[in-house]
Enzyme design. Structure first.
Site, short mmCIF file in Angstrom:
data_model
loop_
_atom_site.label_atom_id
_atom_site.label_comp_id
_atom_site.label_asym_id
_atom_site.label_seq_id
_atom_site.Cartn_x
_atom_site.Cartn_y
_atom_site.Cartn_z
N GLY A 40 0.74 -1.34 -0.04
CA GLY A 40 0.14 0.03 0.21
C GLY A 40 0.95 1.32 -0.09
O GLY A 40 2.00 1.34 -0.35
N GLU A 195 -18.08 11.41 -0.08
CA GLU A 195 -17.77 11.44 -1.48
C GLU A 195 -18.55 10.56 -2.41
O GLU A 195 -19.00 10.71 -3.54
CB GLU A 195 -16.24 10.98 -1.67
N ASP A 325 -1.50 2.66 8.19
CA ASP A 325 -2.78 2.48 9.13
C ASP A 325 -2.51 1.51 10.35
O ASP A 325 -3.12 1.50 11.16
CB ASP A 325 -3.90 2.13 8.15
N GLN A 338 -1.19 10.51 3.44
CA GLN A 338 0.06 11.30 3.68
C GLN A 338 0.65 10.66 4.89
O GLN A 338 1.79 10.69 4.84
CB GLN A 338 -0.37 12.65 3.85
#
Length: 457
Positions: A40, A195, A325, A338
Site C-alpha cells: 500500500g 464522496e 494504518d 499522507q
C-alpha cells in the site's frame, strides 16, 4: 560412481524458492535482506526510499497490485475503470532492480530467528522487517452489517457495489411499480461517505434519470447516516456546513445524531429506533487491522494496531518496523494516505541509518491538509501552509485542487492519463450533461435450455 546427470540436487537456500538470491545478489556475499509486507502507500514508500540502498528487498503482498483507495468510490459509482486506480506492483522493478515481488500472504513470524512464514509454508529470513499491511473494514460488531452491508476498502468491494447498483436498477426498470427504484444508505459521514453519496446523487441526476425512464425520479434515494451531529467532523465548521448544504442541494438526505443498531437485508435500523428502507447499504464507518496481525508476535494496542516508537520501530523488536494504518505511533497519526507515505519514507531512511551505524530519526509528520469532493465543481479543502497558517477552500477552486492532487498522487503515467480522461468525461463541460457510466456486471439474460428428449422404447 554416481551419474552426474542423475545426482540428487543440493537443497536450495530458504529464499531460493522465489529466486531471491539469484535475482538480487551476485557472486559476492549476499546483501542485507529487507522484507516489506504490504504494497500500500506505506509499503511502496518504504521500498522506493531504499531504491539506491545496498540491500535486497522482498515486497510481499496478497494482491498483485497497489490500490489508490481515495478514488475507489469512483469505481463503485461507474466513474472510473478498476484498472485506473490500481498499479501492477511488479512494475516497480522497472526502476528498482534491488526489488523482488512475491505474491503471497504472511501467516507467522519468528522474530528471534528473524524469519517469517508464508501461506504456502515457505520461510523467508530477513535482516529488517517492515509491516505495512494496512487495515480493513470495521463493522463494530453491528448485527447484520457483515452479511448485508457493502464495504468499500478494496477494488473487488468497489466493483461489487457497482455491480449490485446496476443489478438493482435493471430489476427496478422491469417492475410494474412506479415507486420501485433504488434506496441507497451510506453509513458514515466522513470523507469517504460524503464522496460516495455525492457521486451517487450526481449519477442519479445527470446520468440515470434519462437512461431509466421506467423509474420514477424520487424512487432513487441517497441517504447518509452519521452517529455524530455533523458530517466531516475533522474539517473546519464552515467546511462542514458547506458540504452538508451541497449534499442537500443535490438531493442527499442526512440522518445525523443516531448510529446504526442493525443492518437488515432491506433496511438499516438506527439506535433511535428509526428504520430506513435500503436496497443497497454502503459501509464507510471505520477501519481496524486484519485479525491475523494478532498471530505475528507483535505488540498491539487496544484497537489491534501495532505499537511502535517515534522512529516507527516496533516496541521491543529492533530492526522490525511498522508503518501506515496498521501502526499506532506515539503521535497518534490519522489513518490517511499522507501519514502512511511519510511513515514509509522514514522507515526506509531509518533502515539506511541502521546499516550505516547511525541513530534512527523520529517521525516529524507534516500535515499538508485534507480534502473531500461532493461532486462537479463542489469540494472542500484545508491546505496547511508553513508557519501554521491554513487555507480553506470550497466550490470550484477546491474541486480543481482536489482533481490536481489526486491525479498527481497516482502511481504511473498510464493511471494518471486514464483517470484524468475518466474524470473529465464525468465532470467536465459539456460531457457532464450526457455522462455514460461504466456499467457493472449485470447477469446476462439467457433463454432456458431445452430439456433433453427422452426416447420412448
Amino acid at each position: 560412481m554416481t551419474d552426474p546427470a542423475h545426482a540428487t540436487p543440493e537443497p536450495e537456500a530458504p529464499d531460493d524458492e522465489y529466486g531471491l538470491e539469484r535475482a538480487l545478489t551476485g557472486p559476492s556475499e549476499p546483501l542485507p535482506h529487507v522484507v516489506v509486507v504490504g504494497g500500500g502507500f506505506a509499503g511502496m514508500a518504504a521500498v522506493k526510499a531504499l531504491r539506491d540502498a545496498p540491500v535486497r528487498i522482498t515486497l510481499i503482498d496478497r494482491r498483485v497490485y497497489n490500490t489508490f483507495q481515495p478514488l475507489l468510490y469512483q469505481v463503485a459509482t461507474g466513474g472510473l475503470n478498476p484498472g485506473d486506480v490500481t498499479y501492477f506492483l511488479r512494475g516497480l522493478r522497472l526502476k528498482q532492480k534491488n526489488l523482488h515481488v512475491v505474491h503471497e500472504h504472511l501467516v507467522e513470524a519468528d522474530h528471534e530467528a528473524k524469519k517469517i512464514r508464508l501461506l504456502n509454508d515457505h520461510w523467508i529470513s530477513y535482516d529488517h522487517l517492515v509491516v505495512a499491511t494496512g487495515v480493513t473494514t470495521n463493522f463494530f460488531g453491528t448485527p447484520g452489517a457483515k452479511e448485508f452491508a457493502f464495504p468499500m476498502y478494496s477494488r473487488s468491494q468497489a466493483m461489487r457495489i457497482r455491480d449490485n447498483l446496476f443489478i438493482r436498477l435493471e430489476r427496478a426498470a422491469k417492475s410494474k411499480r412506479t415507486d420501485d427504484g433504488l434506496r441507497v444508505v451510506v453509513v458514515g459521514g466522513g470523507a469517504t461517505g460524503v464522496e460516495v453519496a455525492g457521486a451517487l446523487a450526481e449519477l442519479r441526476t445527470a446520468g440515470l434519470r434519462p437512461a431509466y425512464p421506467e423509474i420514477h425520479g424520487d424512487a432513487f434515494e441517497v441517504k447518509v447516516v452519521q452517529r455524530g451531529g455533523e458530517i466531516l467532523k475533522s474539517f473546519a465548521p464552515q467546511l462542514r456546513t458547506y458540504a452538508a448544504q451541497e449534499l442537500k442541494r443535490r438531493g442527499v438526505s442526512l440522518h445525523l445524531g443516531a448510529g446504526v443498531a442493525a443492518v437488515e437485508k432491506d433496511a438499516v435500523v438506527l439506535t433511535d429506533g428509526t428504520r430506513i428502507h435500503a436496497d443497497l447499504t454502503v459501509w464507510s464507518a471505520g477501519v481496524h487491522p486484519h485479525e491475523e496481525v494478532g498471530g505475528w508476535g507483535l505488540p498491539q494496542d487496544d484497537s489491534g494496531r501495532i505499537r511502535v516508537g517515534e522512529d516507527l520501530q516496533v516496541e521491543g523488536l529492533p530492526g522490525v518496523f511498522a508503518a501506515g494504518d496498521v501502526a499506532a505511533s506515539p503521535a497518534d497519526l490519522p489513518q490517511l494516505a499522507q501519514p502512511a507515505i511519510q511513515g514509509g519514507e522514514l522507515v526506509g531512511r531509518n533502515i539506511r541509518a541502521l546499516l550505516e551505524g547511525r541513530p534512527t530519526a523520529a517521525l516529524r509528520y507534516v500535515d499538508k491538509g485534507t480534502m473531500a469532493v461532493i461532486g462537479r465543481r463542489a469540494a472542500v479543502a484545508e491546505i496547511n501552509l508553513p508557519g501554521g497558517r491554513a487555507i480553506r477552500l470550497t466550490r470550484g477552486v477546491a474541486w480543481l485542487v482536489w482533481l490536481f492532487v489526486h491525479i498527481m498522487s497516482l502511481v504511473g503515467p498510464r493511471n494518471r492519463v486514464t483517470t484524468l480522461a475518466g474524470l473529465v468525461t464525468r465532470y467536465g463541460f459539456p460531457f457532464h450533461r450526457r455522462p455514460v457510466p461504466i456499467v457493472g456486471d449485470v447477469p446476462t439474460v439467457r433463454p432456458p435450455k431445452p430439456r433433453p428428449r427422452q426416447d420412448v422404447g
